[in-house]
Design an enzyme around this catalytic site. Structure first.
Site, short mmCIF file in Angstrom:
data_model
loop_
_atom_site.label_atom_id
_atom_site.label_comp_id
_atom_site.label_asym_id
_atom_site.label_seq_id
_atom_site.Cartn_x
_atom_site.Cartn_y
_atom_site.Cartn_z
N GLU A 406 53.15 72.80 5.58
CA GLU A 406 52.61 73.07 4.24
C GLU A 406 52.90 74.52 3.82
OE1 GLU A 406 51.97 70.50 2.91
OE2 GLU A 406 50.79 69.14 4.11
N GLY A 407 54.01 75.06 4.31
CA GLY A 407 54.36 76.45 4.02
C GLY A 407 53.79 77.35 5.09
#
Length: 599
Positions: A406-407
């Site tokens: 998710e980054g």
């Protein structure tokens, strides 16, 4: 009814006071939500935890898909899907609660999140009515499993640089997909793929809904991973995969926007999704430290062990507080936009987008708390913590991915500061006026009036107000010094992000506890009050260190001296006896035999 005028905007917590009555706390979950959470916990206890080793071995390729299907039969895959598509159509904060509980499910939580989040939501939010009718019921019931194909070997954080191509056939009826995707969760058994590719020489990605049966899809063997071993992770190759034109998702070149908005949702859900794991690790650590005897007594009678147990609980409590505060803020904004006439799915996207900075905070804080908790869990178990026969070894390995997907946390730190400054420059948030006021205050005669500190948390609120001035002082000066080029000052942006994260986290825990005191009374909230005091004391130290490093990185001479004096003034706080407070918290947990604060 909530309206847009009385809901806070993303990032405004830095410049606007929030009252305890205006936030949501777990104690306010309805009976229906609690029943749903219990059903989810029962599912984990019966279908997942007893089979943890078998799941991680992946010897039975039908096991995890079968568990996912059972989750669909219970309604757990359709929490966010409207009833007309065979989902439950429950609120955003309910989906946060279920993500939280699922967090105790180890590698299955990755399987679940990939299916219900990035695998399902792009169709829910961006699909045509025909696409929703065709695919959402299958995904909500577990008939089909979904995955999300964005990352490529040379396109990770820079997702829009992907090289996968989509070429329109001569008859104009299909796109031929060609390219390689990697780290695809659920890839090994997915029936449906959300795939991002570029058409021709387009600058931006386009998204497609791809069925496994379209053909032209091949895969490498399962990746051999450090953790989350029971989740399927594959490289996926598309070789002239024939996708009907009607399976384009949203508009051409809108793929990157879809990816960004879905990742915002993924980040806040990940923030909640680590909490169940934290509580499970704390429960195991409490049990082991009670049973393990050294020098004739349980090791949890020693101060060093109590300090660890308490700190695990403090950080978990704070992360819970900020996640559910944020979840309700998003839900309130969604409701307000719907009241104003915005279409429901667009309102959901805009509601999350408004709080993209806080979504990043939830992801960063939660994943780093989980890493802390599992690390201390291993330490409490001692040598047994390093053994694969004990539960801590798997928890330790499984946790590490949370700071990457998710980054990465580094990317999220820079995104949140960049976004805040861009919004300020556009006039969407009044950041520079308060920053100027703080700058003027630096050269004014300081006031030593601390106000009335007789009320509960009055002193802590004053500390928080001053900590916000630290961010405004440094952030305002940095914005003036670098302008748009501040994005090149990554270390400075990460310092600012750390300050911002600690302010939001500490304030969230304080407001949650203040509201809980209002419901139950101060005497029954002694441990929660202690946790706020411990965390805020730690936050002051973190902010002071980050502030000093930031100031030294871009100032010099008299300007630097003035700012350092300001930092000292704004981080001044009365000393807190954290040793005694942690012992108090730990003794309460040891008595209960679990983490007892999720209410």
């Amino acid at each position: 009814m909530t309206t847009k005028t009385n809901t806070i905007n993303g990032g405004e917590f830095l410049i606007r006071d929030t009252e305890a009555k205006d936030i949501f706390i777990p104690a306010e979950f309805s009976e229906e939500q609690r029943m749903m959470a219990q059903a989810c916990q029962d599912f984990i206890d019966t279908e997942i935890l007893p089979k943890a080793e078998e799941i991680d071995s992946m010897k039975n390729p039908d096991l995890v898909p079968g568990i996912l299907k059972k989750a669909g039969e219970l309604g757990l895959l359709g929490i966010s899907v409207p009833e007309e598509y065979q989902g439950l159509g429950m609120s955003f904060n309910t989906s946060m609660l279920i993500a939280d509980i699922i967090g105790a499910a180890g590698s299955f939580s990755t399987t679940y999140g990939a299916h219900t989040g990035i695998g399902t939501l792009p169709i829910l939010y961006y699909g045509t009515e025909e696409q929703k009718q065709k695919y959402l019921p299958k995904l909500a019931t577990g008939e089909w499993a979904a995955c999300y194909c964005l990352t490529e070997p040379d396109a990770g954080s820079d997702a829009n640089s992907g090289k996968a191509k989509a070429t329109l056939t001569e008859d104009g009826k299909h796109y031929l997909l060609n390219g390689q995707k990697m780290w695809i969760s659920n890839g090994g058994f997915a029936d449906l793929f959300i795939v991002f590719a570029k058409i021709g020489d387009d600058k931006n990605l386009t998204a497609f809904i791809v069925e496994k049966d379209f053909g032209g899809i091949t895969m490498n063997e399962e990746e051999k991973k450090m953790g989350i071993k029971g989740s399927s992770t594959r490289q996926v190759f598309f070789n002239d995969c024939k996708v009907p034109v009607e399976n384009m998702l949203s508009d051409r070149q809108n793929g990157f926007k879809i990816a960004v908005n879905i990742l915002n949702i993924g980040r806040v859900k990940l923030g909640a999704g680590v909490l169940g794991g934290c509580r499970q690790v704390i429960k195991n650590a409490l049990q082991y430290s009670s049973e393990r005897k050294q020098f004739g007594v349980s090791i949890n009678t020693f101060g060093a062990m109590k300090s660890k147990l308490a700190e695990m609980a403090v950080k978990t409590y704070v992360s819970e507080s900020l996640c559910y505060r944020l979840g309700q803020n998003i839900e309130d904004r969604i409701d307000a936009l719907i009241v104003e006439g915005m279409e429901v799915n667009l309102a959901k996207l805009k509601g999350v987008e408004q709080f993209a900075m806080e979504c990043a905070i939830a992801k960063i804080h939660g994943s780093e708390v989980l890493d802390y908790v599992v690390d201390q869990g291993v330490q409490i178990y001692g040598g047994m913590g390093y053994s694969a026969d004990a539960p801590m070894e798997r928890a330790y390995r499984d946790a590490r991915i949370s700071r990457i997907y998710e980054g990465t946390n580094e990317i999220n730190r820079m995104l949140m500061i960049g976004m805040l400054l861009k919004r300020a420059m556009k006039g969407e948030i009044n950041l520079f006026e308060p920053a100027k006021a703080v700058a003027d205050e630096l050269t004014a005669v300081p006031s030593f009036d601390t106000g009335d500190t007789s009320q509960l948390f009055a002193g802590e609120k004053e500390v928080l107000k001053k900590l916000k001035k630290v961010f405004l002082m440094i952030g305002g000066k940095a914005a003036m010094a670098f302008g748009p080029k501040i994005e090149e000052e990554q270390e400075l942006m990460m310092n600012l992000a750390d300050i911002m994260i600690e302010i939001y986290a500490a304030e969230s825990a304080l407001l949650r506890t203040e509201k809980r005191v209002g419901i139950h009374g101060e005497d029954t909230c002694k441990q929660q009050i202690a946790m706020v005091q411990v965390y805020l004391s730690e936050a002051v130290d973190i902010i002071q260190a980050a502030g000093r490093e930031a100031i030294a990185s871009f100032t010099s001479g008299d300007e630097q001296k003035v700012m350092l004096m300001g930092l000292k003034r704004f981080t001044k706080a009365d000393p807190v006896n954290t040793k005694t407070l942690r012992r108090q918290i730990a003794d309460h947990m040891i008595e209960k035999g679990k983490y007892p604060y999720f209410d």
